[in-house]
Design an enzyme around this catalytic site. Structure first.
Site, PDB file in Angstrom:
ATOM      1  N   GLY A 182       0.678   4.290   1.002  1.00 14.65           N
ATOM      2  CA  GLY A 182       0.842   5.053   2.228  1.00 14.65           C
ATOM      3  C   GLY A 182       1.825   4.445   3.197  1.00 14.65           C
ATOM      4  O   GLY A 182       2.401   5.140   4.038  1.00 14.65           O
ATOM      5  N   LYS A 233      -8.537  20.289  -1.812  1.00 13.81           N
ATOM      6  CA  LYS A 233      -7.141  20.701  -1.661  1.00 13.81           C
ATOM      7  C   LYS A 233      -6.401  20.747  -3.006  1.00 13.81           C
ATOM      8  O   LYS A 233      -5.848  21.786  -3.387  1.00 13.81           O
ATOM      9  CB  LYS A 233      -6.435  19.747  -0.698  1.00 13.81           C
ATOM     10  CG  LYS A 233      -5.016  20.153  -0.347  1.00 13.81           C
ATOM     11  CD  LYS A 233      -4.411  19.131   0.607  1.00 13.81           C
ATOM     12  CE  LYS A 233      -3.000  19.508   1.011  1.00 13.81           C
ATOM     13  NZ  LYS A 233      -2.346  18.442   1.783  1.00 13.81           N
ATOM     14  N   THR A 234      -6.406  19.623  -3.722  1.00  9.98           N
ATOM     15  CA  THR A 234      -5.693  19.587  -5.000  1.00  9.98           C
ATOM     16  C   THR A 234      -6.354  20.496  -6.028  1.00  9.98           C
ATOM     17  O   THR A 234      -5.670  21.198  -6.782  1.00  9.98           O
ATOM     18  CB  THR A 234      -5.611  18.143  -5.534  1.00  9.98           C
ATOM     19  OG1 THR A 234      -4.892  17.338  -4.587  1.00  9.98           O
ATOM     20  CG2 THR A 234      -4.892  18.096  -6.867  1.00  9.98           C
ATOM     21  N   ASP A 253       0.635  18.894  -1.365  1.00  9.70           N
ATOM     22  CA  ASP A 253       0.402  17.964  -0.254  1.00  9.70           C
ATOM     23  C   ASP A 253       1.081  18.333   1.063  1.00  9.70           C
ATOM     24  O   ASP A 253       0.425  18.465   2.076  1.00  9.70           O
ATOM     25  CB  ASP A 253       0.817  16.554  -0.670  1.00  9.70           C
ATOM     26  CG  ASP A 253       0.227  15.477   0.230  1.00  9.70           C
ATOM     27  OD1 ASP A 253      -0.771  15.761   0.912  1.00  9.70           O
ATOM     28  OD2 ASP A 253       0.747  14.354   0.250  1.00  9.70           O
ATOM     29  N   LYS A 294       3.976  10.202   3.839  1.00  7.82           N
ATOM     30  CA  LYS A 294       3.375  10.457   5.139  1.00  7.82           C
ATOM     31  C   LYS A 294       4.158   9.817   6.294  1.00  7.82           C
ATOM     32  O   LYS A 294       4.047  10.260   7.442  1.00  7.82           O
ATOM     33  CB  LYS A 294       1.920   9.966   5.136  1.00  7.82           C
ATOM     34  CG  LYS A 294       1.045  10.725   4.125  1.00  7.82           C
ATOM     35  CD  LYS A 294       1.015  12.199   4.415  1.00  7.82           C
ATOM     36  CE  LYS A 294       0.423  13.072   3.316  1.00  7.82           C
ATOM     37  NZ  LYS A 294      -0.791  12.646   2.703  1.00  7.82           N
ATOM     38  N   TYR A 340       0.843  -1.196   0.000  1.00 10.86           N
ATOM     39  CA  TYR A 340       0.000   0.000   0.000  1.00 10.86           C
ATOM     40  C   TYR A 340       0.881   1.250   0.000  1.00 10.86           C
ATOM     41  O   TYR A 340       1.798   1.381   0.816  1.00 10.86           O
ATOM     42  CB  TYR A 340      -0.916  -0.013   1.224  1.00 10.86           C
ATOM     43  CG  TYR A 340      -1.663   1.267   1.469  1.00 10.86           C
ATOM     44  CD1 TYR A 340      -2.548   1.770   0.514  1.00 10.86           C
ATOM     45  CD2 TYR A 340      -1.480   1.993   2.637  1.00 10.86           C
ATOM     46  CE1 TYR A 340      -3.228   2.945   0.725  1.00 10.86           C
ATOM     47  CE2 TYR A 340      -2.164   3.174   2.872  1.00 10.86           C
ATOM     48  CZ  TYR A 340      -3.037   3.657   1.903  1.00 10.86           C
ATOM     49  OH  TYR A 340      -3.704   4.826   2.116  1.00 10.86           O
ATOM     50  N   CYS A 364     -11.950  17.543   0.050  1.00  9.20           N
ATOM     51  CA  CYS A 364     -12.462  18.864   0.419  1.00  9.20           C
ATOM     52  C   CYS A 364     -11.961  19.979  -0.491  1.00  9.20           C
ATOM     53  O   CYS A 364     -12.190  21.151  -0.219  1.00  9.20           O
ATOM     54  CB  CYS A 364     -12.112  19.183   1.868  1.00  9.20           C
ATOM     55  SG  CYS A 364     -13.003  18.177   3.066  1.00  9.20           S
ATOM     56  N   ASN A 417      -9.208   4.450  -4.243  1.00 14.09           N
ATOM     57  CA  ASN A 417      -7.944   5.086  -3.883  1.00 14.09           C
ATOM     58  C   ASN A 417      -6.905   4.942  -4.999  1.00 14.09           C
ATOM     59  O   ASN A 417      -5.708   5.072  -4.759  1.00 14.09           O
ATOM     60  CB  ASN A 417      -7.403   4.481  -2.581  1.00 14.09           C
ATOM     61  CG  ASN A 417      -6.386   5.390  -1.906  1.00 14.09           C
ATOM     62  OD1 ASN A 417      -6.440   6.611  -2.021  1.00 14.09           O
ATOM     63  ND2 ASN A 417      -5.431   4.795  -1.210  1.00 14.09           N
ATOM     64  N   ALA A 418      -7.367   4.665  -6.222  1.00  9.64           N
ATOM     65  CA  ALA A 418      -6.446   4.574  -7.361  1.00  9.64           C
ATOM     66  C   ALA A 418      -5.680   5.887  -7.509  1.00  9.64           C
ATOM     67  O   ALA A 418      -6.232   6.965  -7.286  1.00  9.64           O
ATOM     68  CB  ALA A 418      -7.228   4.270  -8.644  1.00  9.64           C
TER      69      ALA A 418
END
Length: 510
Positions: free
Chosen positions: A109, A161-162, A176, A116, A107, A159, A272-273
């Site tokens: 993340g 952001k990008t 990010d 992160k 994954y 929300c 989440n692609a």
């Protein structure tokens, strides 16, 4: 002990990639050298697109280099090249030694260590050294006479952001993570990365023209967890065109109507692609992407998904008011895509809650101290793109954010006035009317303005109660000033309620 047991011989028969990177621009006060060990070509390739080369930075900093270390292994793979030993899937983060181990996982993340995982290390380190690591975009907003002012922005997932950092007509430094440092009594920010690891769901030619154009250009791109059709085409949720009848995706052989073991229909691509690109392949990349000195920050924006409380754009009274009543009070309503239940308010401190590796109270105090040590800190704003009327209709168009950004830029240079309300400064109607015409070539009615910028006292008071409760019950080291500031705002709202009623239109603040 467990790390050693699981990691022993875990890469046997695999190819090991040793990569040197730097977080932040090279040869800079922001530079953090990193070394990544991985047996995943996907991780190695992705980080090549996302981060700056770091070997020379190790040489520059020499034996005194304070660097982050990441060790990752996919572990043993099955016939589909998927990690097998999920019972031994682990991620260990050692903030004191600056090292992360992740194993038996693929994954993003948990495998792209510099993203992160490194953010958690950096939050811990920056809290000791007096700078900030924030879950923020950095962008250039273009003002009058070719002026460019730089803003950072923190938004929870889904929300805006990008989409804000990629607004047409402005320039992107990063979408990010940002490091913020003080120099000569000013705040400077850099994009920790130099690539974009974006969610591809919903990307289409109408809503995301810049990303769409980039994904269809002959540049290096990695796309994961999408549908591959028999003719080697690709499809993802929300892409232009018809949904293919069949293909290969994360579930294996896929066809329309395919269901999982629980009877739920499997979508063509994973929600989440992701797509991975280098930012310097975008037409709207800002020239300061790799500037060692960073970008002088004029303002910082905090936004969430809120159907009934916050106005579309509000400037805080000062730094403390912004950090507490905006950034530390951030909530976002869930969508059906996030939790399967819409409209549930989720507290998300500065859009960073999942990554904060120090006590929350200390994190808030660090932010307060950072700006309050400056004579003229950046302006702080809250935004909300999701306000609805009583019938559930959105009160704003998707493109209205173009105007809110222009207003913040003018406010940062004190070139436009504002109305003082109990929750901060809001735009004047005549200024927005002019900006809507100039920026979007749209008429902006006073009726729309009154609905959008109405002060909704019952909802605002209810929000303060929720936020107070979070800090009283879950954050034992909350700075006392947070409760003081929330109480003062509550008092201002109750006083306005006595004078004007529960729902107050902007003309009352003239």
């Amino acid at each position: 002990k467990e790390i050693n047991e699981i990691m022993k011989d875990i890469m046997k028969g695999h190819e090991l990639y040793i990569r040197f990177f730097t977080l932040g621009p090279s040869n800079s006060m922001f530079s953090v050298p990193c070394i990544q060990l991985t047996d995943s070509s996907y991780v190695s390739h992705s980080e090549k697109l996302l981060y700056r080369p770091g070997y020379e930075e190790f040489v520059r900093q020499g034996k005194d280099a304070k660097f982050f270390k990441f060790v990752h292994s996919e572990g043993e793979l099955d016939e589909r090249n998927i990690s097998k030993n999920i019972d031994k899937r682990r991620v260990y983060i050692d903030t004191e030694e600056g090292i992360v181990y992740s194993m038996n996982t693929q994954y993003g993340g948990n495998t792209l260590g510099l993203k992160k995982l490194a953010m958690r290390l950096a939050i811990h380190r920056s809290s000791k050294e007096g700078w900030l690591t924030e879950h923020m975009f950095v962008m250039g907003v273009h003002g009058p006479n070719n002026r460019v002012s730089y803003f950072t922005g923190a938004f929870p997932s889904l929300c805006g952001k990008t989409s804000t950092s990629m607004v047409e007509g402005e320039t992107i430094v990063g979408d990010d993570i940002a490091y913020l440092r003080k120099k000569d009594d000013r705040v400077y920010a850099v994009n920790v990365e130099r690539g974009m690891f974006g969610i591809i769901m919903g990307v289409n030619s109408k809503d995301d023209p810049l990303i769409w154009k980039r994904l269809h250009s002959p540049e290096e791109t990695i796309i994961s967890n999408i549908l591959v059709t028999p003719n080697k085409g690709v499809h993802w949720i929300g892409k232009d065109g018809e949904v293919p009848e069949k293909g290969i995706n994360h579930s294996g052989e896929w066809f329309k109507g395919k269901k999982d073991d629980n009877g739920n229909e499997i979508t063509p691509s994973h929600r989440n692609a992701r797509f991975t690109i280098s930012l310097d392949t975008l037409n709207n990349v800002d020239p300061k992407l790799d500037a060692p000195e960073g970008c002088l920050v004029s303002g910082m924006i905090y936004g969430g998904r809120d159907s009934d409380t916050w106005a579309p754009i509000v400037q805080s009274f000062d730094w403390t008011h912004g950090i507490i009543n905006k950034a530390s009070s951030l909530e976002s309503e869930t969508t059906a895509a996030t939790l399967g239940q819409e409209g549930v308010r989720k507290f998300n401190l500065m859009s960073n809650l999942d990554f904060i590796s120090i006590p929350l109270g200390r994190y808030i105090q660090n932010n307060l101290d950072f700006g309050n040590s400056l004579e003229n800190p950046p302006l702080l704003f809250s935004v909300n793109y999701f306000l609805k009327d009583k019938d559930g209709n959105f009160l704003n168009e998707k493109t209205d954010k173009y105007v809110w950004l222009k207003w913040t830029e003018l406010r940062a240079h004190n070139e436009i006035d504002a109305l003082k309300t109990p929750i901060g400064y809001i735009p004047k109607y005549e200024d927005l009317k002019k900006l809507f015409k100039e920026v979007l070539n749209r008429d902006y009615t006073e009726e729309a303005y009154n609905k959008q910028f109405m002060i909704r006292i019952p909802e605002l008071l209810a929000k303060i109660e929720r936020i107070e409760n979070v800090y009283k019950t879950k954050v034992p080291d909350t700075p006392e000033i947070l409760f003081t500031n929330l109480a003062e705002e509550k008092e201002r709202l109750n006083k306005a309620k006595e004078e004007f009623g529960e729902y107050i239109t902007p003309d009352k603040w003239q």
